[in-house]
Structures are given as structure tokens and as C-alpha cells.
Write a protein that holds these residues in place. Structure first.
Motif, mmCIF file in Angstrom:
data_model
loop_
_atom_site.group_PDB
_atom_site.id
_atom_site.type_symbol
_atom_site.label_atom_id
_atom_site.label_comp_id
_atom_site.label_asym_id
_atom_site.label_seq_id
_atom_site.Cartn_x
_atom_site.Cartn_y
_atom_site.Cartn_z
ATOM 1 N N VAL A 25 0.843 -1.204 0.000
ATOM 2 C CA VAL A 25 0.000 0.000 0.000
ATOM 3 C C VAL A 25 0.876 1.252 0.000
ATOM 4 N N ASN A 26 1.935 1.249 0.824
ATOM 5 C CA ASN A 26 2.830 2.409 0.892
ATOM 6 C C ASN A 26 3.574 2.632 -0.417
ATOM 7 N N VAL A 27 4.012 1.559 -1.058
ATOM 8 C CA VAL A 27 4.712 1.695 -2.342
ATOM 9 C C VAL A 27 3.772 2.295 -3.380
ATOM 10 N N ARG A 52 10.226 -0.818 -13.759
ATOM 11 C CA ARG A 52 9.437 0.081 -12.927
ATOM 12 C C ARG A 52 10.346 1.080 -12.246
ATOM 13 N N ARG A 53 9.776 2.162 -11.845
ATOM 14 C CA ARG A 53 10.501 3.227 -11.177
ATOM 15 C C ARG A 53 10.882 2.838 -9.749
ATOM 16 N N MET A 54 10.156 1.907 -9.140
ATOM 17 C CA MET A 54 10.353 1.568 -7.739
ATOM 18 C C MET A 54 11.088 0.243 -7.559
ATOM 19 N N ALA A 55 11.896 0.167 -6.516
ATOM 20 C CA ALA A 55 12.515 -1.085 -6.087
ATOM 21 C C ALA A 55 12.303 -1.173 -4.580
ATOM 22 N N VAL A 56 11.951 -2.346 -4.087
ATOM 23 C CA VAL A 56 11.644 -2.528 -2.668
ATOM 24 C C VAL A 56 12.443 -3.710 -2.145
ATOM 25 N N ARG A 57 12.987 -3.569 -0.932
ATOM 26 C CA ARG A 57 13.664 -4.707 -0.313
ATOM 27 C C ARG A 57 13.458 -4.657 1.198
ATOM 28 N N PHE A 58 13.434 -5.836 1.795
ATOM 29 C CA PHE A 58 13.332 -5.978 3.247
ATOM 30 C C PHE A 58 14.724 -5.864 3.841
ATOM 31 N N ARG A 59 14.832 -5.186 4.960
ATOM 32 C CA ARG A 59 16.122 -5.077 5.636
ATOM 33 C C ARG A 59 15.973 -5.642 7.053
ATOM 34 N N GLN A 60 16.796 -6.615 7.393
ATOM 35 C CA GLN A 60 16.766 -7.216 8.724
ATOM 36 C C GLN A 60 17.504 -6.302 9.690
ATOM 37 N N GLU A 61 16.767 -5.703 10.605
ATOM 38 C CA GLU A 61 17.336 -4.825 11.614
ATOM 39 C C GLU A 61 16.602 -5.063 12.920
ATOM 40 N N PRO A 62 17.218 -4.748 14.038
ATOM 41 C CA PRO A 62 16.471 -4.838 15.300
ATOM 42 C C PRO A 62 15.257 -3.909 15.244
ATOM 43 N N PRO A 63 14.142 -4.319 15.829
ATOM 44 C CA PRO A 63 12.937 -3.489 15.758
ATOM 45 C C PRO A 63 13.139 -2.141 16.440
ATOM 46 N N SER A 64 12.535 -1.121 15.860
ATOM 47 C CA SER A 64 12.565 0.203 16.478
ATOM 48 C C SER A 64 11.388 0.310 17.438
ATOM 49 N N PRO A 65 11.462 1.230 18.384
ATOM 50 C CA PRO A 65 10.352 1.395 19.326
ATOM 51 C C PRO A 65 9.052 1.820 18.634
ATOM 52 N N ARG A 66 9.143 2.371 17.446
ATOM 53 C CA ARG A 66 7.957 2.830 16.721
ATOM 54 C C ARG A 66 7.258 1.714 15.962
ATOM 55 N N GLN A 67 7.934 0.583 15.761
ATOM 56 C CA GLN A 67 7.324 -0.515 15.004
ATOM 57 C C GLN A 67 6.174 -1.150 15.778
ATOM 58 N N GLN A 68 5.116 -1.434 15.061
ATOM 59 C CA GLN A 68 3.982 -2.159 15.612
ATOM 60 C C GLN A 68 4.253 -3.659 15.441
ATOM 61 N N PRO A 69 3.544 -4.509 16.173
ATOM 62 C CA PRO A 69 3.738 -5.955 16.012
ATOM 63 C C PRO A 69 3.549 -6.381 14.548
ATOM 64 N N GLY A 70 4.469 -7.210 14.070
ATOM 65 C CA GLY A 70 4.393 -7.714 12.703
ATOM 66 C C GLY A 70 5.051 -6.821 11.665
ATOM 67 N N GLN A 71 5.455 -5.622 12.048
ATOM 68 C CA GLN A 71 6.097 -4.722 11.083
ATOM 69 C C GLN A 71 7.591 -5.012 10.990
ATOM 70 N N GLN A 72 8.142 -4.693 9.818
ATOM 71 C CA GLN A 72 9.567 -4.822 9.558
ATOM 72 C C GLN A 72 10.025 -3.552 8.855
ATOM 73 N N LEU A 73 11.346 -3.375 8.765
ATOM 74 C CA LEU A 73 11.892 -2.212 8.075
ATOM 75 C C LEU A 73 12.055 -2.535 6.595
ATOM 76 N N TRP A 74 11.483 -1.705 5.741
ATOM 77 C CA TRP A 74 11.560 -1.872 4.290
ATOM 78 C C TRP A 74 12.240 -0.657 3.686
ATOM 79 N N ASP A 75 13.073 -0.878 2.682
ATOM 80 C CA ASP A 75 13.677 0.201 1.904
ATOM 81 C C ASP A 75 12.945 0.288 0.577
ATOM 82 N N VAL A 76 12.508 1.476 0.220
ATOM 83 C CA VAL A 76 11.847 1.716 -1.061
ATOM 84 C C VAL A 76 12.694 2.737 -1.813
#
Length: 121
Positions: A25-27, A52-76
Motif C-alpha cells: 500500500v505504501n509503495v 518500474r521506477r520503484m525497487a523494494v527490499r526488506f532489511r533485517q534490523e532490530p525493531p525500532s520502538p515505533r514498530q507495531q507488532p508484525g512490522q519490519q523495516l523496508w527500503d523503497v
């Protein structure tokens, strides 16, 4: 001033905390908001044109305090070939994304000149 040559690639990177479904949805929202800015201000077009103009990848990082359960850090990443002032283009992209209410952790901008373009995406 950061005046880009016609052959420079400007790459914007957004970090987003999201679930896989939220990322899609964010992309789509980023694409919808950024495309008109790139067309109007940056004379932007997809790099390479067949992709396409966009490229998306998942990045494995320790969760931030702002992350909700089930969220991960994504680079777009959004890359365009651009003429003119890359700083002005970056500001307009940032303002458009903020006005649209698309949530992201941070945005980065890199200008890749002729010798560095293989690093794009």
C-alpha cells in the motif's frame, strides 16, 4: 547548488516500518505521489526505461520502538534520470510525500553521476 547533468541519476530512498501488506500500500501511495513531481519538476523517467521506477527490499534490523507488532523495516527506492537542481527536486519529493500523509522513517537522496550509475538499484 547541486545542479545535475542530463545524464545523472537521482535516487531517493525511503525507510518504512510496515507489514508486507502495508508495504504494498505504501509503495503504491509513494508512486502515486512522487510520479507527478518527477514529471513536472524533474523531467524524470524510469531507470532503466524498461523497468518500474520503484525497487523494494526488506532489511533485517532490530525493531525500532515505533514498530507495531508484525512490522519490519523496508527500503523503497525511486530512481530517475534528472536535469536541473537535485536539491530542489528532493525537497519537492519530500514535501509531496509529507503532504500526502505517507508515513516513513527517513528519506535519503543520492546523485549518481556517469561513473557511478551501475550502483543505482
Amino acid at each position: 547548488m547541486s545542479e545535475s547533468a542530463a545524464s545523472d541519476i537521482v535516487e531517493f530512498g525511503f525507510q518504512i516500518d510496515a507489514t508486507q501488506g502495508e508495504t504494498a500500500v505504501n509503495v503504491a501511495a509513494l508512486d502515486h505521489v512522487i510520479a507527478p513531481v518527477l514529471g513536472e519538476i524533474g523531467n524524470g523517467f524510469s531507470i532503466p526505461p524498461s523497468h518500474r521506477r520503484m525497487a523494494v527490499r526488506f532489511r533485517q534490523e532490530p525493531p525500532s520502538p515505533r514498530q507495531q507488532p508484525g512490522q519490519q523495516l523496508w527500503d523503497v527506492f525511486v530512481g530517475v534520470r534528472q536535469r536541473g537542481d537535485a536539491i530542489v527536486l528532493g525537497e519537492e519529493v519530500l514535501y509531496a510525500v509529507e503532504r500526502a500523509g505517507v508515513r516513513f522513517e527517513q528519506m535519503a537522496q543520492i546523485v549518481l553521476t556517469n561513473g557511478c550509475q551501475e550502483a543505482a538499484f
